[in-house]
Design a protein around this motif. Structure first.
Motif, PDB file in Angstrom:
ATOM      1  N   PRO B 232       8.369   2.248  -3.414  1.00 25.61           N
ATOM      2  CA  PRO B 232       7.402   1.171  -3.178  1.00 25.61           C
ATOM      3  C   PRO B 232       6.528   1.490  -1.986  1.00 25.61           C
ATOM      4  CG  PRO B 232       9.550   0.541  -2.360  1.00 25.61           C
ATOM      5  CD  PRO B 232       9.730   1.865  -3.018  1.00 25.61           C
ATOM      6  N   GLU B 233       5.329   0.961  -1.996  1.00 26.68           N
ATOM      7  CA  GLU B 233       4.423   1.164  -0.876  1.00 26.68           C
ATOM      8  C   GLU B 233       4.667   0.128   0.212  1.00 26.68           C
ATOM      9  OE1 GLU B 233       2.265   3.753  -0.377  1.00 26.68           O
ATOM     10  OE2 GLU B 233       3.343   4.501  -2.126  1.00 26.68           O
ATOM     11  N   SER B 234       5.296  -0.983  -0.169  1.00 27.16           N
ATOM     12  CA  SER B 234       5.477  -2.064   0.803  1.00 27.16           C
ATOM     13  C   SER B 234       6.428  -1.662   1.924  1.00 27.16           C
ATOM     14  CB  SER B 234       6.006  -3.311   0.088  1.00 27.16           C
ATOM     15  OG  SER B 234       7.205  -3.749   0.666  1.00 27.16           O
ATOM     16  N   LEU B 235       6.009  -1.908   3.150  1.00 27.87           N
ATOM     17  CA  LEU B 235       6.816  -1.519   4.306  1.00 27.87           C
ATOM     18  C   LEU B 235       8.166  -2.234   4.289  1.00 27.87           C
ATOM     19  CD1 LEU B 235       6.972   0.089   6.903  1.00 27.87           C
ATOM     20  CD2 LEU B 235       5.940  -1.837   8.097  1.00 27.87           C
ATOM     21  N   ARG B 236       8.163  -3.493   3.814  1.00 31.32           N
ATOM     22  CA  ARG B 236       9.400  -4.271   3.815  1.00 31.32           C
ATOM     23  C   ARG B 236      10.445  -3.586   2.929  1.00 31.32           C
ATOM     24  NH1 ARG B 236      11.917  -8.249   1.040  1.00 31.32           N
ATOM     25  NH2 ARG B 236      10.351  -8.211  -0.612  1.00 31.32           N
ATOM     26  N   LEU B 237      10.040  -3.212   1.734  1.00 28.73           N
ATOM     27  CA  LEU B 237      10.976  -2.555   0.820  1.00 28.73           C
ATOM     28  C   LEU B 237      11.367  -1.176   1.335  1.00 28.73           C
ATOM     29  CD1 LEU B 237       9.551  -3.573  -2.666  1.00 28.73           C
ATOM     30  CD2 LEU B 237      11.675  -4.328  -1.603  1.00 28.73           C
ATOM     31  N   ARG B 238      10.409  -0.489   1.947  1.00 27.02           N
ATOM     32  CA  ARG B 238      10.719   0.846   2.460  1.00 27.02           C
ATOM     33  C   ARG B 238      11.760   0.782   3.571  1.00 27.02           C
ATOM     34  NH1 ARG B 238       5.504   3.824   4.266  1.00 27.02           N
ATOM     35  NH2 ARG B 238       7.087   5.359   4.861  1.00 27.02           N
ATOM     36  N   ASP B 245      13.852   6.023   1.464  1.00 28.00           N
ATOM     37  CA  ASP B 245      12.438   6.192   1.781  1.00 28.00           C
ATOM     38  C   ASP B 245      12.202   7.534   2.482  1.00 28.00           C
ATOM     39  OD1 ASP B 245       9.695   5.303   2.148  1.00 28.00           O
ATOM     40  OD2 ASP B 245      10.231   5.033   4.262  1.00 28.00           O
ATOM     41  N   HIS B 362       3.091  -5.760  13.360  1.00 30.81           N
ATOM     42  CA  HIS B 362       4.023  -4.751  12.859  1.00 30.81           C
ATOM     43  C   HIS B 362       3.672  -3.373  13.371  1.00 30.81           C
ATOM     44  CE1 HIS B 362       5.949  -7.270   9.782  1.00 30.81           C
ATOM     45  NE2 HIS B 362       6.870  -6.354   9.854  1.00 30.81           N
TER      46      HIS B 362
END
Lengths: 457, 457
Positions: B232-238, B245, B362
């Motif tokens: 995923p590109e989302s920082l939260r998921l990474r 990641d 962030h």
């Protein structure tokens, strides 16, 4: 130019002889005042009011004692002031006479500032030059000794290098002026290298000395608590003037050895494909079970300082980095806040690692730099043993080959470190058996080998 | 050995085509359960009791909602269990059939563990080998695609390197078994390198592929939150699965570039006689006036984390070190405790520096690694400008020459960094004039150039 060689060089008459007392006539007095002041500060930090505050009421023994001390201090301060004034008057008169008597070309050979630009070489490079070469360098005056009105020996220092300077064939005014520069002042010196009659034992450059032609003051030293060429051995005094302490060639050498150790660590690992990482030092929970950790107020929440990069390093392995290393910052909480001000580099530490162990000794640090390795082992743990052997031996070999090692040993004598080319690896059961054969209580030894957490339950 | 070459290789039929959905039949269901669980955890952390606690009383809408969610989750969990059981039953039956039908020499070609020792090469080294060579390597299965009962394409990955594997000329049992290995599992593969008909665009090694002879499971993957080859590109998921990641080739490349930057910084400075130091991170008082600092409970007293090695570096200069540098740990207090768990390495930071600035973004870090220089300037500050130019250009040149740069750009596109061989140096008054000529409000610009402490008063 021959005056120096007709003098017996080395420790007898050279500037580093160490037999003379401090040339600074005010140093002793200043120390006396300081010790009185410290006494007062100590008293007031213990909850007593200072003399100045209590005198008007004139009550109690403490007040009387403080008053006496204050009187004593005032008397000393007065003496310093008058001696200072007398000195300054004398110096001004000497300067005036010099201005009148000396030709302009001599006057240009010594002054505050007003430097003539020229290629400045480092003393380390001077060591490899030949007699007859003219050089310009900047260095500190470590010490000096005026032998006569026309002859002055100086010891110039830059980091771990020292060279003897000889000031002669000039006017007594110049010699006097140079004599008055405080030790530790930085000067720019122009002169010609010459071969001394005997090797100069008091300087690191034995085989050359400098016939000083001109000497200019770049930065004068003041308020020296002690003369650097004979620094105190006491850790308390050393840390109180840590900057001066660090100037000592032995400390300069220690820092160079320290940097070499880390560089060798890196070189060996990079050759083997290790990747350098830096791991986070704030952690949301304490890692490792044994060691105490430091708490940090993290925007109203509690964070902990990493006492080891262990978890992030292991994460790197799971994240396929394969082989990583870190020259890692972490912390160890020792009870001495004084180590915060100046870590003892001579313990061989390389930087901060944080560990809050309240073990109440000066030798225990709250902060150090660790050299950390984490690697996958395709085969078994013997690969790790071999890797560590290789790293350690490379570091030993690199340090042993450094000339800086001898400088450290001149101040802190030590034996040669010996190691085997092939490191003996003793299997654990064999080790236990060797201990038993030696008559040791083996159960205790096994206990000591374990970590607290593994054995405490 | 020819099956692969008769297939059109590359992104159309290769394992990295990205058009297929996850091959893991349980992954989606697991995620569904997780999202329900997260919903509950969120509700209870907001002060609501969980469904389990409130149901007996049967009061309120919140309780009813929780009960519904719990029921939903239980139903999903049941479905997962039954699907799992069915799968395991099918797999066991397949294994039994294989054991009956296959000759022993084929059975030895795939198994969990039971590795045959051989010289293991790295995928990076495989890239330089020739078709026809037999190799053994360990890698992760990044993805695979079974084309028919007797043909399976795999993409093997080790750090930044990927190679296509072709499994053919073997039994359908073996293909089936390999197909069932979860992506991200580590396998030891033996095979022969061969030239593919067309360059393989989906692998980093384009000009070679591997005809797989045997494949053994070293370490199976499980509980993958997502398929790595499409993270995923989302920082939260990474950050929630930071280890996975970090396995992505673009992150592997970023860490290598980061290490190269630091190594180049060191190399340039060591060539110029700089000494590497590590300064204390605990300080008894806050340094620098502008930045906020972190407080640490230091055995009942307050210490501060260094937000810069400034003071110790300056002490080193006074202590005659001359030229020092530090890859320094320090801190910046950002408001997001999440950055503690996994610093964003892709911001190009090199390690911790501590700074307690509550700027609520962030992108602002509480902790980073600084590259710090402190040096005496024999002449004037232009020497520093020249030094910094040299350091920066050396770093630019080193990074640009790295093949890892392209790997990062494949994921995070960016333009070329351009710099002039001779860095333009604009004197301050000229710069101000240029701003004025541009129609800017120059007083404001001057203000922005200053530090808070210098201009706030």
């Amino acid at each position: 130019m021959t005056a120096a060689s007709t003098q017996p060089n080395g420790s007898e008459t050279g500037p580093g002889s160490g037999s003379e007392t401090s040339h600074n006539p005010l140093l002793k007095l200043t120390h006396a005042v300081k010790s009185v002041s410290l006494g007062r500060a100590h008293a007031s930090s213990n909850g007593h009011a200072t003399a100045r505050e209590q005198l008007p009421e004139g009550q109690g023994r403490a007040a009387q004692k403080s008053a006496e001390k204050r009187k004593e201090k005032d008397a000393i301060a007065e003496r310093i002031e008058s001696e200072k004034a007398a000195l300054e008057e004398r110096y001004a008169a000497e300067d005036q006479r010099a201005a009148k008597e000396e030709p302009a070309e001599v006057r240009q050979k010594y002054a505050e500032g007003d430097l003539h630009p020229g290629e400045i070489v480092e003393l380390g490079a001077v060591a490899t030059m030949m007699a007859g070469q003219e050089v310009t360098f900047r260095a500190r005056i470590e010490t000096q000794r005026r032998v006569s009105a026309g002859l002055d020996f100086l010891l110039f220092r830059e980091q771990v290098h020292t060279i003897q300077g000889v000031l002669t064939q000039t006017t007594p005014h110049m010699v006097k002026w140079v004599q008055r520069r405080p030790t530790e002042s930085i000067v720019e010196v122009v002169g010609t290298l010459q071969k001394p009659k005997d090797p100069i034992r008091s300087a690191s450059i034995h085989h050359l000395e400098l016939a000083v032609d001109s000497i200019h003051l770049v930065s004068p030293a003041h308020d020296l608590p002690w003369d650097l060429y004979r620094p105190p051995e006491s850790l308390r005094l050393r840390t109180q003037a840590r900057i001066l302490d660090l100037r000592h060639p032995s400390n300069q050498a220690i820092f160079r050895i320290r940097a070499k150790k880390v560089a060798t660590f890196r070189r060996v690992l990079e050759d083997r494909g290790f990747l350098e990482i830096n791991t986070p030092k704030f952690q949301p929970a304490a890692t490792e079970s044994g060691a105490e950790v430091f708490k940090v107020d993290y925007f109203g929440r509690t964070a902990f300082l990493a006492q080891s990069p262990q978890l992030p390093k292991q994460m790197c392995i799971s994240a396929d980095f394969g082989k990583v290393y870190e020259v890692s910052e972490a912390s160890v909480a020792s009870p001495q806040i004084s180590v915060m001000r100046s870590r003892r580099a001579d313990l061989g530490q390389v930087g901060p690692v944080f560990r809050a162990e309240n073990s109440n000794t000066h030798r225990h640090l709250a902060e150090y730099t660790g050299l950390d390795i984490e690697t996958v082992l395709p085969g078994d743990y013997h690969e790790l043993i071999l890797l560590l052997c290789e790293v350690m031996k490379a570091i030993f070999a690199a340090v042993v080959s450094m000339p800086e090692l001898q400088i450290v040993r001149n101040r802190f004598p030590s034996d040669d470190l010996k190691w085997l080319e092939e490191t003996p690896v003793i299997p654990f059961p064999d080790g236990i058996q060797m201990l038993r054969d030696d008559g040791r209580d083996v159960e205790m030894e096994v206990f000591r080998l374990g970590t607290r957490s593994a054995w405490a339950s």
